[in-house]
Scaffold this motif. Structure first.
Motif, PDB file in Angstrom:
ATOM      1  N   ASP A   1      -7.909   4.793  -9.081  1.00  0.00           N
ATOM      2  CA  ASP A   1      -7.389   4.702  -7.711  1.00  0.00           C
ATOM      3  C   ASP A   1      -5.883   4.462  -7.631  1.00  0.00           C
ATOM      4  OD1 ASP A   1     -10.025   4.952  -6.985  1.00  0.00           O
ATOM      5  OD2 ASP A   1     -10.346   2.814  -6.631  1.00  0.00           O
ATOM      6  N   LEU A   2      -5.262   4.046  -8.710  1.00  0.00           N
ATOM      7  CA  LEU A   2      -3.869   3.607  -8.657  1.00  0.00           C
ATOM      8  C   LEU A   2      -2.937   4.768  -8.347  1.00  0.00           C
ATOM      9  CD1 LEU A   2      -2.388   0.874  -9.202  1.00  0.00           C
ATOM     10  CD2 LEU A   2      -1.840   1.791 -11.470  1.00  0.00           C
ATOM     11  N   PRO A   3      -2.118   4.683  -7.289  1.00  0.00           N
ATOM     12  CA  PRO A   3      -1.137   5.743  -7.018  1.00  0.00           C
ATOM     13  C   PRO A   3      -0.036   5.750  -8.071  1.00  0.00           C
ATOM     14  CG  PRO A   3      -0.834   3.900  -5.513  1.00  0.00           C
ATOM     15  CD  PRO A   3      -2.091   3.604  -6.278  1.00  0.00           C
ATOM     16  N   HIS A   4       0.574   6.873  -8.272  1.00  0.00           N
ATOM     17  CA  HIS A   4       1.581   6.994  -9.333  1.00  0.00           C
ATOM     18  C   HIS A   4       2.733   6.012  -9.153  1.00  0.00           C
ATOM     19  CE1 HIS A   4      -0.613  10.376 -10.752  1.00  0.00           C
ATOM     20  NE2 HIS A   4      -0.259  11.220  -9.787  1.00  0.00           N
ATOM     21  N   HIS A   5       3.166   5.824  -7.912  1.00  0.00           N
ATOM     22  CA  HIS A   5       4.345   4.977  -7.701  1.00  0.00           C
ATOM     23  C   HIS A   5       4.071   3.525  -8.103  1.00  0.00           C
ATOM     24  CE1 HIS A   5       2.800   2.779  -4.171  1.00  0.00           C
ATOM     25  NE2 HIS A   5       2.269   3.935  -3.769  1.00  0.00           N
ATOM     26  N   ALA A   6       2.806   3.126  -8.176  1.00  0.00           N
ATOM     27  CA  ALA A   6       2.477   1.740  -8.536  1.00  0.00           C
ATOM     28  C   ALA A   6       2.785   1.437  -9.996  1.00  0.00           C
ATOM     29  CB  ALA A   6       1.006   1.453  -8.253  1.00  0.00           C
ATOM     30  N   LEU A   7       3.075   2.461 -10.789  1.00  0.00           N
ATOM     31  CA  LEU A   7       3.419   2.254 -12.193  1.00  0.00           C
ATOM     32  C   LEU A   7       4.915   2.044 -12.403  1.00  0.00           C
ATOM     33  CD1 LEU A   7       1.067   4.917 -13.812  1.00  0.00           C
ATOM     34  CD2 LEU A   7       0.790   2.427 -13.842  1.00  0.00           C
ATOM     35  N   GLY A   8       5.655   1.969 -11.318  1.00  0.00           N
ATOM     36  CA  GLY A   8       7.087   1.683 -11.420  1.00  0.00           C
ATOM     37  C   GLY A   8       7.330   0.194 -11.623  1.00  0.00           C
ATOM     38  N   TYR A   9       8.607  -0.198 -11.637  1.00  0.00           N
ATOM     39  CA  TYR A   9       8.930  -1.619 -11.778  1.00  0.00           C
ATOM     40  C   TYR A   9       8.336  -2.391 -10.602  1.00  0.00           C
ATOM     41  CZ  TYR A   9      12.283  -0.450 -15.442  1.00  0.00           C
ATOM     42  OH  TYR A   9      12.859  -0.008 -16.608  1.00  0.00           O
ATOM     43  N   PRO A  10       7.625  -3.487 -10.872  1.00  0.00           N
ATOM     44  CA  PRO A  10       6.978  -4.228  -9.777  1.00  0.00           C
ATOM     45  C   PRO A  10       7.923  -5.244  -9.144  1.00  0.00           C
ATOM     46  CG  PRO A  10       6.373  -5.217 -11.865  1.00  0.00           C
ATOM     47  CD  PRO A  10       7.258  -4.040 -12.196  1.00  0.00           C
ATOM     48  N   ASP A  11       7.516  -5.794  -8.019  1.00  0.00           N
ATOM     49  CA  ASP A  11       8.163  -6.972  -7.437  1.00  0.00           C
ATOM     50  C   ASP A  11       8.148  -8.063  -8.507  1.00  0.00           C
ATOM     51  OD1 ASP A  11       8.610  -9.449  -6.104  1.00  0.00           O
ATOM     52  OD2 ASP A  11       7.796  -8.664  -4.230  1.00  0.00           O
ATOM     53  N   PRO A  12       9.291  -8.667  -8.826  1.00  0.00           N
ATOM     54  CA  PRO A  12       9.296  -9.685  -9.890  1.00  0.00           C
ATOM     55  C   PRO A  12       8.390 -10.868  -9.593  1.00  0.00           C
ATOM     56  CG  PRO A  12      11.381  -9.673  -8.695  1.00  0.00           C
ATOM     57  CD  PRO A  12      10.637  -8.446  -8.278  1.00  0.00           C
ATOM     58  N   ARG A  13       8.078 -11.106  -8.328  1.00  0.00           N
ATOM     59  CA  ARG A  13       7.143 -12.173  -7.993  1.00  0.00           C
ATOM     60  C   ARG A  13       5.717 -11.813  -8.362  1.00  0.00           C
ATOM     61  NH1 ARG A  13       8.400 -12.511  -1.738  1.00  0.00           N
ATOM     62  NH2 ARG A  13       8.211 -10.274  -2.134  1.00  0.00           N
ATOM     63  N   GLY A  14       5.416 -10.517  -8.452  1.00  0.00           N
ATOM     64  CA  GLY A  14       4.065 -10.036  -8.658  1.00  0.00           C
ATOM     65  C   GLY A  14       3.678  -9.089  -7.543  1.00  0.00           C
ATOM     66  N   LEU A  15       2.652  -8.300  -7.772  1.00  0.00           N
ATOM     67  CA  LEU A  15       2.217  -7.338  -6.754  1.00  0.00           C
ATOM     68  C   LEU A  15       1.710  -8.073  -5.522  1.00  0.00           C
ATOM     69  CD1 LEU A  15       0.254  -4.737  -8.911  1.00  0.00           C
ATOM     70  CD2 LEU A  15       2.683  -4.762  -8.317  1.00  0.00           C
ATOM     71  N   PRO A  16       2.057  -7.603  -4.323  1.00  0.00           N
ATOM     72  CA  PRO A  16       1.561  -8.258  -3.104  1.00  0.00           C
ATOM     73  C   PRO A  16       0.048  -8.388  -3.076  1.00  0.00           C
ATOM     74  CG  PRO A  16       3.307  -6.705  -2.559  1.00  0.00           C
ATOM     75  CD  PRO A  16       3.011  -6.511  -4.015  1.00  0.00           C
ATOM     76  N   ARG A  17      -0.658  -7.393  -3.583  1.00  0.00           N
ATOM     77  CA  ARG A  17      -2.123  -7.451  -3.591  1.00  0.00           C
ATOM     78  C   ARG A  17      -2.623  -8.645  -4.390  1.00  0.00           C
ATOM     79  NH1 ARG A  17      -6.201  -2.863  -6.236  1.00  0.00           N
ATOM     80  NH2 ARG A  17      -8.177  -3.938  -5.731  1.00  0.00           N
ATOM     81  N   LEU A  18      -2.049  -8.862  -5.574  1.00  0.00           N
ATOM     82  CA  LEU A  18      -2.504  -9.972  -6.404  1.00  0.00           C
ATOM     83  C   LEU A  18      -2.062 -11.307  -5.833  1.00  0.00           C
ATOM     84  CD1 LEU A  18      -3.883 -11.172  -8.828  1.00  0.00           C
ATOM     85  CD2 LEU A  18      -1.832 -10.700 -10.199  1.00  0.00           C
ATOM     86  N   ARG A  19      -0.832 -11.377  -5.331  1.00  0.00           N
ATOM     87  CA  ARG A  19      -0.375 -12.647  -4.765  1.00  0.00           C
ATOM     88  C   ARG A  19      -1.220 -13.051  -3.563  1.00  0.00           C
ATOM     89  NH1 ARG A  19       4.561 -12.172  -2.708  1.00  0.00           N
ATOM     90  NH2 ARG A  19       4.942  -9.978  -3.201  1.00  0.00           N
ATOM     91  N   THR A  20      -1.625 -12.078  -2.772  1.00  0.00           N
ATOM     92  CA  THR A  20      -2.486 -12.369  -1.624  1.00  0.00           C
ATOM     93  C   THR A  20      -3.858 -12.851  -2.080  1.00  0.00           C
ATOM     94  OG1 THR A  20      -1.345 -10.706  -0.283  1.00  0.00           O
ATOM     95  CG2 THR A  20      -3.542 -11.386   0.449  1.00  0.00           C
ATOM     96  N   ALA A  21      -4.432 -12.171  -3.075  1.00  0.00           N
ATOM     97  CA  ALA A  21      -5.745 -12.564  -3.592  1.00  0.00           C
ATOM     98  C   ALA A  21      -5.689 -13.939  -4.242  1.00  0.00           C
ATOM     99  CB  ALA A  21      -6.244 -11.526  -4.596  1.00  0.00           C
ATOM    100  N   LEU A  22      -4.634 -14.207  -5.004  1.00  0.00           N
ATOM    101  CA  LEU A  22      -4.496 -15.505  -5.660  1.00  0.00           C
ATOM    102  C   LEU A  22      -4.297 -16.622  -4.642  1.00  0.00           C
ATOM    103  CD1 LEU A  22      -2.270 -14.793  -8.794  1.00  0.00           C
ATOM    104  CD2 LEU A  22      -4.617 -15.660  -8.778  1.00  0.00           C
ATOM    105  N   ALA A  23      -3.496 -16.375  -3.617  1.00  0.00           N
ATOM    106  CA  ALA A  23      -3.263 -17.405  -2.603  1.00  0.00           C
ATOM    107  C   ALA A  23      -4.577 -17.813  -1.947  1.00  0.00           C
ATOM    108  CB  ALA A  23      -2.270 -16.898  -1.562  1.00  0.00           C
ATOM    109  N   ALA A  24      -5.411 -16.835  -1.619  1.00  0.00           N
ATOM    110  CA  ALA A  24      -6.707 -17.139  -1.008  1.00  0.00           C
ATOM    111  C   ALA A  24      -7.609 -17.884  -1.987  1.00  0.00           C
ATOM    112  CB  ALA A  24      -7.374 -15.848  -0.541  1.00  0.00           C
ATOM    113  N   LEU A  25      -7.609 -17.451  -3.244  1.00  0.00           N
ATOM    114  CA  LEU A  25      -8.441 -18.096  -4.263  1.00  0.00           C
ATOM    115  C   LEU A  25      -8.034 -19.549  -4.475  1.00  0.00           C
ATOM    116  CD1 LEU A  25     -10.528 -17.602  -6.729  1.00  0.00           C
ATOM    117  CD2 LEU A  25      -8.425 -17.436  -8.096  1.00  0.00           C
ATOM    118  N   LEU A  26      -6.748 -19.799  -4.646  1.00  0.00           N
ATOM    119  CA  LEU A  26      -6.265 -21.145  -4.939  1.00  0.00           C
ATOM    120  C   LEU A  26      -6.437 -22.075  -3.749  1.00  0.00           C
ATOM    121  CD1 LEU A  26      -3.046 -20.175  -6.917  1.00  0.00           C
ATOM    122  CD2 LEU A  26      -5.196 -21.028  -7.859  1.00  0.00           C
TER     123      LEU A  26
END
Length: 476
Positions: free
Chosen positions: A144-169
């Motif tokens: 499912d990953l779009p090609h552009h997602a393989l570029g340099y990421p946000d240094p904080r982390g991907l918004p998708r993961l940060r959102t999922a982690l925030a809810a989890l924690l």
């Protein structure tokens, strides 16, 4: 091969000659590069020693069945690189710049090779790693990953993961989790290093650490330019009198399950610690390394939830999934957030995007929660097995610390000492175990034999067998 030990073209040594033959058989477009690499390898390995005269380009080309121009180009290229030397009318010789290479990949991973029983603390049961669910998540992400997602990421982390982690924690650990202040890191070690560099840049030169505590904390801060001040503990947590007297304005803590003593900070001590941080305009760094695993009650929520502007919160999957994933998180107060993110950017340009996408999906679909429940059941059973085995084989042994985490403190009766003799016998018997003194700067109160015993990586049967082996080693 001629009688003199040379190839038909005069190339010394059968091994060196045979090394060039595959190059001649390579596809035409790769033949030149193959010949050059074969010659480099022969020089580096010592098959062609410095001062060896090589055959003429005409002779070598004839023997290999390749064009003379290809050999000439190879000689010229390696002469330019320093592997060969040549002179007008003097032929081509092996130069003296290259040295024989002895490639060897060593494995420096921390292990206990040859141990018959490994009770070292800090490692989960890696056989519990959810391979099937992880592989399914990986397959889905790659599809499912779009090609552009393989570029340099946000240094904080991907918004998708940060959102999922925030809810989890927020749900599991009670933190105040703003995805904009959450940084995805390669474990608590990187979080510690990032904060150390930022605090050093802000003028701090020292940081408090728990004593006893994790040796890694101190070495990481020293590498960031901060001296460490060991601070003693009492039954409720960090000694606040010693903390106030130390003059530091930052301190590293493990309040949910102190490592290695196993205590949980009392409510009163948690309040006092935050009052101290506010009074000195300081920072408490909370390492929630195994806060998910509590066996006698629901885990106590993270300290960060009481004051997000005075606590930097960090954790990882090293104890819950596997340390080899090198995946963790850091929640930082707003007043240091930009500096931490910039330091992360200059350190590595961000965490690997595929790993982030995979873990985000793993969390979103509930796979991580299911895995934690499985581990919780397994580790509770193993802790009970360890306590029972100690009671059977070491009568009078005392296990301290809350029913949590992946290790216990076992204090053995004085008759099993002195500690040095005990440890010598364990080593001779093939039992890997560490004393509490390994984690302390100051002498440990009480003396005797006090062990930090890890159990998560062992089945109940292996725990019982290992403790029995320890007892037998003392009477052998």
């Amino acid at each position: 091969m001629t009688s003199s030990g040379t190839s038909p073209s005069g190339l010394p040594g059968s091994a060196a000659w045979e090394l060039l033959l595959p190059a001649a058989a390579a596809p035409a477009r790769a033949r030149g590069r193959s010949l050059q690499e074969a010659l480099r390898t022969a020089v580096r390995s010592g098959l062609l020693v410095p001062g060896t005269r090589l055959p003429s380009s005409r002779d070598l080309a004839a023997d290999l069945g390749v064009s003379r121009g290809l050999v000439t180009e190879a000689y010229e290229q390696l002469t330019a690189e320093g592997y060969l030397r040549s002179g007008r009318g003097a032929g081509t010789w092996v130069g003296g710049a290259a040295r024989a290479a002895h490639p060897r990949a060593r494995d420096l991973a921390p292990r206990s090779p040859g141990a018959r029983a490994d009770f070292l603390p800090g490692t989960p049961d890696l056989s519990l790693f959810p391979r099937a669910a992880w592989a399914a998540a990986q397959h889905a992400v790659l599809a499912d990953l779009p090609h552009h997602a393989l570029g340099y990421p946000d240094p904080r982390g991907l918004p998708r993961l940060r959102t999922a982690l925030a809810a989890l924690l927020a749900r599991r650990r009670g933190v105040v989790a703003d995805p904009e202040r959450l940084v995805v890191v390669s474990g608590v070690a990187q979080a510690t290093t990032l904060l150390g560099h930022v605090l050093h840049a802000r003028g701090m030169r020292g940081i408090g650490v728990e004593d006893p505590g994790s040796p890694e904390h101190g070495s990481l801060y020293v590498a960031a330019g901060l001296g460490t001040v060991p601070l003693p503990l009492d039954d409720e947590g960090l000694d606040l009198g010693a903390l106030r007297a130390s003059g530091v304005r930052a301190v590293m803590t493990t309040p949910a399950h102190q490592f290695p003593s196993g205590i949980a900070y009392s409510a009163g001590r948690r309040t006092e610690l935050l009052d101290w941080a506010r009074s000195v305009d300081g920072l408490v760094i909370e390492d929630d390394y195994d806060g998910e695993f509590r066996y006698d009650r629901a885990p106590v929520g993270a300290l960060q939830g009481l004051d997000p502007e005075r606590v930097a919160y960090t954790g990882s999957v090293s104890k819950s999934l596997a340390p080899g994933l090198r995946l963790g998180w850091l929640l930082v107060p707003e007043w240091v957030a930009d500096e931490v993110v910039e330091r992360k950017r200059t350190m590595d340009l961000g965490h690997p995007a595929l790993d982030q996408e995979l873990f985000a999906r793993f969390v979103e679909r509930g796979d991580y929660d299911r895995h934690l429940r499985r581990c919780q059941r397994a580790y509770r059973e193993r802790r009970d097995a360890l306590v029972a085995a100690l009671e059977e084989h070491f009568p009078g042994a005392e296990v301290s610390g809350i029913a949590a985490g992946l290790h216990v403190i076992a204090a053995l009766p004085g008759r099993y000492g002195p500690q040095d003799r005990f440890l010598e016998r364990m080593a001779a018997a093939g039992v890997a175990v560490r004393p509490l003194t390994d984690f302390a700067h100051a002498p440990v109160r009480g003396g005797g034999v006090r062990l930090v015993v890890g159990y998560a990586q062992l089945s109940p049967a292996r725990i019982e067998a290992g403790v029995r082996l320890m007892a037998e080693a003392l009477v052998a």
